[in-house]
Design a protein around this motif. Sequence first.
Motif, PDB file in Angstrom:
ATOM      1  N   LYS A  30     -55.099  -2.416 -49.922  1.00 14.97           N
ATOM      2  CA  LYS A  30     -53.735  -2.896 -49.689  1.00 14.97           C
ATOM      3  C   LYS A  30     -53.003  -3.104 -51.010  1.00 14.97           C
ATOM      4  O   LYS A  30     -51.811  -2.790 -51.125  1.00 14.97           O
ATOM      5  N   MET A  40     -48.719   1.970 -45.770  1.00 12.07           N
ATOM      6  CA  MET A  40     -49.267   0.727 -45.227  1.00 12.07           C
ATOM      7  C   MET A  40     -49.342   0.795 -43.704  1.00 12.07           C
ATOM      8  O   MET A  40     -50.324   0.349 -43.107  1.00 12.07           O
ATOM      9  N   GLU A  44     -52.780   0.375 -41.668  1.00  8.61           N
ATOM     10  CA  GLU A  44     -52.946  -0.650 -40.633  1.00  8.61           C
ATOM     11  C   GLU A  44     -53.392  -0.024 -39.304  1.00  8.61           C
ATOM     12  O   GLU A  44     -54.250  -0.574 -38.608  1.00  8.61           O
TER      13      GLU A  44
END
Length: 103
Positions: A30, A40, A44
Amino acid sequence: IEKGHISSALCHMGNVSYRLGRKASVEEIKDAIGDNEYLMDSFERMLSHLEANQVDLEKEPITLGPVLTMDPEKEVFVGEHSDWANMYLKRNYREPFIVPAKV
């Protein structure tokens, strides 16, 4: 890179990046992604998929590879990590089993 070869080149770049990578924690990844919202979001979604399939990231961490840049005209990696990445572009052949540069 010719239009038809783009997905093949991206797959190859991903494989080379993976080979140059290292095991990393979710937090390290991250941090590396930073504020890139598209990356991102993908990360996720991947984490959700791994969790749904009961993949333990403590036992089997994710591999974080470097960002690679390719010169599409010369079809070689350039910039940071290019010395290592270019080693994966072709095999080291031995005589008489040499594959010519141009066929």
